[in-house]
Enzyme design. Structure first.
Site, short mmCIF file in Angstrom:
data_model
loop_
_atom_site.label_atom_id
_atom_site.label_comp_id
_atom_site.label_asym_id
_atom_site.label_seq_id
_atom_site.Cartn_x
_atom_site.Cartn_y
_atom_site.Cartn_z
N LYS A 28 -2.91 11.26 2.00
CA LYS A 28 -1.85 12.27 1.74
C LYS A 28 -1.71 12.53 0.25
O LYS A 28 -1.36 13.65 -0.15
CB LYS A 28 -0.52 11.77 2.31
N GLY A 55 1.86 3.46 -0.21
CA GLY A 55 1.20 3.52 -1.51
C GLY A 55 0.04 4.49 -1.48
O GLY A 55 -0.67 4.58 -0.48
N HIS A 56 -0.13 5.23 -2.54
CA HIS A 56 -1.35 6.01 -2.68
C HIS A 56 -1.79 6.04 -4.14
O HIS A 56 -0.98 5.89 -5.05
CB HIS A 56 -1.21 7.43 -2.10
N ASP A 69 -2.31 5.93 5.47
CA ASP A 69 -3.54 5.78 4.70
C ASP A 69 -4.54 6.91 4.94
O ASP A 69 -5.74 6.73 4.83
CB ASP A 69 -4.23 4.43 5.00
N GLN A 74 3.82 6.83 5.18
CA GLN A 74 3.41 6.34 6.49
C GLN A 74 2.90 7.50 7.36
O GLN A 74 2.28 8.41 6.83
CB GLN A 74 4.55 5.57 7.18
#
Length: 422
Positions: A17, A41-42, A14, A222
């Site tokens: 990235k 997730g992003h 988180d 991650q």
């Protein structure tokens, strides 16, 4: 000459990235995902709307960028096709997506097994996303998993029924609901047909791309301290999100990689259980969480927040061979007025300026050594380093001097364009 740039998380995930990956993908021919699954997730802003990515590299949004899901990824087909549906509505060319024949597939029994394992751990639960990631990697190591290519073999249905039968025996033993065998088989035969246009030998594809002077951006998932081997075991993910996972999850060699960008925040955060030495489980942590909007993109869980930990970051920089840093949320730190940077640990009268196995199991006993800085500054909208206030520059310089790596990207706000590039 072709380039392979890698974007990696240096803390607990988180870190932002996606912002750096999206920028670099604009100058890349291929965006590549190598590890993990839809436990990552992003969020990317595209045509005025926010798109949350879990499996597909966000670089696919660039008109001239292909996207590759590498062999180290575990794929939940349901999530994959949900993402494809969203991208299709936005007019993205889906023919640019390529899925490795060697990537492993997540099945409904993996998700149920994930929930069961967490339940059985009781107070020792890891805090997984319950997406079936760990059990899928377990089956991979146990040699009963299914690679994408295995779905096209004539004995796929027989082996799938075998797995479901055996998993149902486990669920029955612990009083979990049994899975509908025929429903799963029919569902995955349909997924197999829908996935076929995207499936290919991505290792060969990437090698040929490099031979033709193409540029590749590897979008990491991650982060270092969640690495199965090098992170805070057992409170880790089920794969290797460090530089080694990039290689084994893609088929690229060490010689192919030219740049490694390590991403962190100007503070630190963590989702789930596990050690967090600089955590501020108090009003300061709550303030950081609200100012930084620290809630999981995948789980929506509130993140634990604290001060930046330069000791752990030094460890992550060394492991990954980081050549440049990306620091996000400097604008958030600027709203606090004062901030601390952890530059050392003290345990049993021994001072550590590098992360050590001596710390493991004694995290709650560690005394943190901090540098205090004034951080009352406003940097929204700034686009060049020289225009930063003195205190903002001081914050960056302390990080650079401690980690001995230059800061190349500085996040100045929530949007992808809110970034200073040095």
């Amino acid at each position: 000459m072709s380039k392979v740039a890698v974007v990696l998380g240096l803390n607990y995930g988180d870190e932002g990235k996606g912002k750096v990956s999206t920028f670099l993908a604009g100058n890349s021919d291929i965006a590549l995902r190598c590890t993990g699954g839809n436990n990552a997730g992003h969020t990317v802003e595209f045509n005025g709307e926010k798109i949350v990515f879990h499996l597909i590299p966000s670089g696919i949004l660039n008109k001239n960028t292909d996207a590759v899901i590498g062999n180290g990824v575990v794929i939940d087909p349901k999530v994959l096709f949900e993402e494809l549906e969203v991208l299709d509505k936005h007019g993205v060319d889906l023919s640019k997506l390529h899925i490795s024949t060697r990537a492993h597939v997540i099945f409904p029994y993996h998700i149920e097994e994930d929930k069961l394992q967490e339940l059985l751990k009781g107070d020792d639960k890891v805090g997984t996303t319950a997406r079936g990631i760990g059990p899928c990697y377990m089956d991979k190591a146990n040699r009963i998993g299914f690679r994408v290519i295995d779905m096209y073999n004539e004995d796929f249905e027989r082996k799938l029924r075998r797995n479901i039968t055996n998993k149902n025996k486990l669920f029955d033993l612990y009083g979990f609901p049994l899975l509908d065998e025929n429903k799963i088989v029919d569902e995955y035969l349909e997924y197999r047909d829908k996935m076929k246009p995207y499936v290919m030998d991505t290792v060969s594809f990437l090698h040929k791309a490099l031979d033709n002077n193409k540029n590749i951006i590897c979008e990491g998932a991650q982060a270092t301290m969640l690495d199965m081997d090098l992170g805070d075991y057992p409170m880790v993910t089920s794969s290797n999100p460090t530089i080694g996972g990039i290689q084994t999850g893609s088929g690229l060699s060490a010689n192919d990689i030219t740049d490694v960008y390590g991403v962190c925040k100007a503070y630190a955060s963590r989702v789930g259980e596990g050690p967090f030495i600089t955590e501020q489980n108090n009003e300061i942590g709550d303030t950081i969480r609200e100012l930084g909007h620290e809630y999981g993109a995948t789980t929506k869980r509130p993140r634990r927040c604290g001060w930046i930990d330069l000791v752990a970051l030094k460890y992550a920089v060394r492991i990954n061979g980081v050549t440049g840093l990306a620091i996000n949320h400097l604008d958030t730190i600027g709203k606090l007025g004062k901030a601390k940077l952890c530059v050392g640990y003290k345990l049993n009268n021994v001072i550590y300026d590098e992360y050590s196995d001596d710390i493991i199991g004694h995290e709650n006993e560690v005394e943190t050594i901090y540098v205090d800085l004034n951080t009352e500054f406003e940097i929204a909208g700034l686009k060049d380093y020289e225009s930063l206030p003195i205190d903002a520059k001081k914050y960056i310089e302390v990080i650079e001097n401690h980690l001995c790596v230059p800061v190349k990207f500085i996040g100045t706000g929530p949007d992808n364009d809110d970034m200073i590039i040095r």
